[in-house]
Design an enzyme around this catalytic site. Sequence first.
Site, short mmCIF file in Angstrom:
data_model
loop_
_atom_site.label_atom_id
_atom_site.label_comp_id
_atom_site.label_asym_id
_atom_site.label_seq_id
_atom_site.Cartn_x
_atom_site.Cartn_y
_atom_site.Cartn_z
N ASP A 193 13.58 22.83 -13.69
CA ASP A 193 13.06 21.69 -12.94
C ASP A 193 13.52 21.87 -11.49
O ASP A 193 14.40 22.69 -11.19
CB ASP A 193 13.55 20.37 -13.54
C1 BGC Z 1 10.14 16.73 -11.73
C2 BGC Z 1 9.20 17.68 -12.42
C3 BGC Z 1 8.16 18.15 -11.45
C4 BGC Z 1 8.85 18.81 -10.29
C5 BGC Z 1 7.91 19.34 -9.24
C6 BGC Z 1 10.70 17.32 -10.45
O1 BGC Z 1 11.40 16.37 -9.73
O2 BGC Z 1 11.18 16.35 -12.59
O3 BGC Z 1 8.61 17.04 -13.53
O4 BGC Z 1 7.25 18.98 -12.08
O5 BGC Z 1 9.70 17.88 -9.67
O6 BGC Z 1 7.40 18.32 -8.48
#
Ligand code: BGC
Length: 821
Positions: free
Chosen positions: A296
């Site tokens: 993530d």
């Molecule tokens: C989120 C993800 C997301 C990623 C990219 C993160 O903060 O938890 O689910 O895909 O950001 O935006």
Amino acid sequence: MLLAPNLLDQVNSEMVLSKPSALVALVSLSITNSLAWNHDDYLHSPTADEIPHPSADGRGWEEAFGLASDFVSELTLGEKVLMVSGVHGPCVGNIAPIPRLNFTGLCIQNGPLGLEQGSYSSVFPAGVSIAASWDKDVAYERGSQMAAEFKAKGAHVLLGPVAGPLGRSPLGGRNFEGFSPDPYLTGELFTQTIEGIQDGGVQACAKHFIGNEQETQRQPSENEDGTKIDSVSSNIDDRTMHELYLWPFQQAVRAGVGSVMCSYNRLNQTYGCQNSKALNGILKIDFGFQGYVMSDWGATHSGVTAVNSGEDMDMPGTPDYPLFFHQNLTNAVNNGSVSSDRLDDMLRRVMAPYFHLKQDQDFPPIDPSMKELNSVLFSTPDEYEGQFNYTFGAEPNIDVRGNHGASIRRSAAEATVLLKNKHGALPLKDPKRVAVFGNDAGDFTNGMSVWWFNGVGNYEYGVMATGGGSGSGLFSYAVSPLDAIKLRVGYTKDALVQYVLNNTAILEEDSPYLKALVPWSSDVCLVFLKSWATESEDRTTLASDWNGDEVVEKIASTCANTVVVLHSAGVNTMPWADHPNVTAILAAHLPGQEAGNSIVDVLWGDVNPSGRLPYTIAKNEWDYDFAPITNSTELLKTNDPTAWQSDFKEGALIDYRHFNHYNKSVQYEFGYGLSYTTFNMSRKLTITPLSTNGTISPFPPSAPIAPGGNPSLWDTLYEIQATVQNTGEVAGAAVPQLYLTLPPHENQGEYVEATNILRGFEKVRLDPGGSKTVTFALNRRDLSHWDVINQEWTIPQGEVKASVGFSSRDLRARGTFTVIP
Ligand code: BGC
């Protein structure tokens, strides 16, 4: 999840030899078999030394794996490292192109309900709405339509779908992105979505793995004296882990998902992206996952440890986040702390899904408008232009929506859950005098993203068609309920559509705004409520936002035909549900861009709603206190780096499993929903064993692991049939649901097992008088408990109780059978 050193001695060597993952997956008996839940049992997760990383061998993707291996053999060390370390670029996540090898890079985009950063693209219903549809075809169709849009815009990877959070607490800020707190319902819809996406040539990314059940303290913080306070640790026992939280992910691996996103939280004390037990042990060894683990955004907390524990790609990898890969990874390979085999394995894992989905062949270039939109939030072109050679299409803003609006309108309408319908208040009988109330009824007032712009989160005015965060969408248009209602009532003689959209104005004492409605005695009063939720924070209440409950009470105090519609991210308490003047209630969740049309189709009866609750609506907010969000003023001020601990003491008993176990009354139960027609079900179930030789072993016969684990877990062992009939006047869809109570597990100890758990559902469309026999197929896993001692699914001995009905508390047909006598 946890290796209890004192128990190592108890593993017999035979088991270790025959089942290599048994050793690494050993869990503490005292945890799993005990009701006396002891937090200290969770103070250690195995390290990568204890569970070394397994190399992928391309099982299931043999041809693509060969191509990936050839590709990797062409790369220099610098190129290899670049291919697993994100860089600035036009998409939310970017893997840089390597023009020398005709590789144009990977464009990775959010998210689970459509292109978060897409012009002329669709905003589909959120996961919670798909869950409410209980319709596998709808899940597949949404997945494939999203894939068509992503591909046409040049995006290789869709960051979704979501099965973590599963929805342990209804206050979880991201539950709406996923499906349901029931792992079976989530598992089916998650998998269908993945298949829809990947059949469309786009890689899905199953997220967030795992235990990401709250937003509060999902990332580390720093206290006033500069001490780093770690993310919350989700402390989950091994059995609950397998039977609930891992359940959908195991299916996702079986469905061939290309990537899995490791999560922000710690799991049993160790960060999700360096948790070798979760990534090496469970995902890659036990489930046989052949794709790549992507972090993530900013969830990587180490270089060597993360890589050796199973993380394959660091995102976003840009200097605005701590940089653990890039040059550090090169150094690690050069000094031997990461083996070059491991690096090559990471690359083959990244490239196998790419070749498998034929993304090397005629994949469309990146729509240049995405770089403009991305620069609002992430990388600006001057951070990468000249450095990386991204391929852009000639024309910006290509329209990728096709006819998806029509499916969005239909599927969101069908997914609407009719909770109350007194004396057939709905569908409306062509009312001429319609009064509309509530700040959810009108249009957006702050732009077309409900999340991007400061202050728009939990926006006061405008329909709640989606939630916030990366699981949100940029609307190319949105139909508000009020617009659709005006159109539907028409501007004909005698027609009257009057409205007050400001909750504060409605609630004013002796409100002149209400008094001024002419005439006050409308045929129907439509009250639109909303409940916001977003990534990065948890909900603080289950009551409707902006004093929604008071608005209902006020309108219902004078209007005898008050119909309440909720656009909501999930569970809402409804203290007014039994109010005599509240004649109908519709839970419309987060329906996407056609919100107004979808709800009008239901209100006026063009669509017969067939949604069912994918969770329980309890009587009171505190009824859910068994699974709280971890938070407190002490924690917010703590100096203890590991103070944030979320103990999943309730084990398997979340949502309806809890309410059933404690025999508590609820407002509306899991699986419940009405229709404009009525259904009946035959009392008799036909239960048929499919085993050819008549004997079924408690453990699956040993076999090489395939993606998804032991292949015989997916063998259908029994079929159960029930017959459903439409006994009403109009066509409609029933959702017969199969619930099983398995005999207790012999190694159960004091672990509290849930009864009547969902193990099958179908959406059945029937004309008046029509009937259909539905077949539920039960595979080995459906009939098993997770055995923590043997680290295997095991079918218990004794009688299985099967019930089929129209909700978790409306069970009409029952039967029993014995798999293992
Ligand atoms: C989120 C993800 C997301 C990623 C990219 C993160 O903060 O938890 O689910 O895909 O950001 O935006």
